[in-house]
Design a protein around this motif. Structure first.
Motif, PDB file in Angstrom:
ATOM      1  N   TYR A  72       1.192  -1.301   0.309  1.00  0.00           N
ATOM      2  CA  TYR A  72       0.382  -0.093   0.044  1.00  0.00           C
ATOM      3  C   TYR A  72       1.021   1.491   0.041  1.00  0.00           C
TER       4      TYR A  72
ATOM      5  N   THR B 118      -8.162   2.287  -6.709  1.00  0.00           N
ATOM      6  CA  THR B 118      -8.322   3.397  -6.301  1.00  0.00           C
ATOM      7  C   THR B 118      -8.822   2.892  -4.782  1.00  0.00           C
ATOM      8  N   ASP B 119      -8.562   1.413  -4.518  1.00  0.00           N
ATOM      9  CA  ASP B 119      -8.589   2.142  -3.132  1.00  0.00           C
ATOM     10  C   ASP B 119      -7.375   0.870  -2.256  1.00  0.00           C
ATOM     11  N   GLU B 120      -8.382   0.229  -1.510  1.00  0.00           N
ATOM     12  CA  GLU B 120      -7.232  -1.451  -0.867  1.00  0.00           C
ATOM     13  C   GLU B 120      -7.739  -2.170  -1.589  1.00  0.00           C
TER      14      GLU B 120
ATOM     15  N   LYS C  62      -5.230   7.870   3.383  1.00  0.00           N
ATOM     16  CA  LYS C  62      -6.088   6.526   3.107  1.00  0.00           C
ATOM     17  C   LYS C  62      -5.103   5.825   2.373  1.00  0.00           C
TER      18      LYS C  62
ATOM     19  N   TYR D  68      -3.438   3.441  -0.522  1.00  0.00           N
ATOM     20  CA  TYR D  68      -4.179   2.263  -1.777  1.00  0.00           C
ATOM     21  C   TYR D  68      -2.986   0.955  -2.438  1.00  0.00           C
TER      22      TYR D  68
END
Length: 134
Positions: free
Chosen positions: A24, A49-51, A89, A91
């Motif tokens: 990440y 766009t996320d984890e 956040k 990613y």
């Protein structure tokens, strides 16, 4: 599994091998980021766009050798378009790398919002902004 201190692998380690680096990236500020990829030989840089790895897409690639730590080049495909990221956040990120013969190297760096592009010979993204998979 190996943990890295910056988003790079050592130069001139061996010949004819492949590497996958995944984990990440955690941006320190919200804004538009540009990612730079350099390697000798072929590589691809993927960002989600996320984890979730399922939401990753290729944002940059190298199709032949590039010099170590030469982040900004005339080859547009080695540089991502600006990508909006939120501070704190996580990613999912991944690099795939294939070394042939001769020199070998892989590195990823970024342009953070409000700063200048990374200068030549600066290390890849520092480990403080990276996290391993669970």
């Amino acid at each position: 599994m190996t943990t890295i201190n910056s988003w790079e692998i050592p130069s001139n380690a061996a010949d004819d091998y492949g590497v996958r680096i995944r984990g990440y990236v955690i941006p320190p500020v919200t804004g538009d980021y540009v990612f730079y990829l350099t390697s000798d030989d072929h590589s691809g840089l993927y960002l989600s766009t996320d984890e979730s790895p399922e939401n990753r897409r290729r944002i940059a690639y190298v199709d032949s050798w590039r010099e170590p730590r030469k982040w900004v080049t005339w080859k547009l495909e080695t540089t991502s378009s600006p990508i909006r990221l939120e501070a704190g956040k996580r990613y999912y990120v991944e690099t795939l790398y294939k070394e042939g013969t001769g020199n070998d190297y892989l590195g990823v760096n970024w342009l953070m919002p409000g700063l200048k592009p990374p200068e030549r010979d600066t290390p890849g993204i520092p480990g403080e902004y990276l996290a391993p998979l669970p």
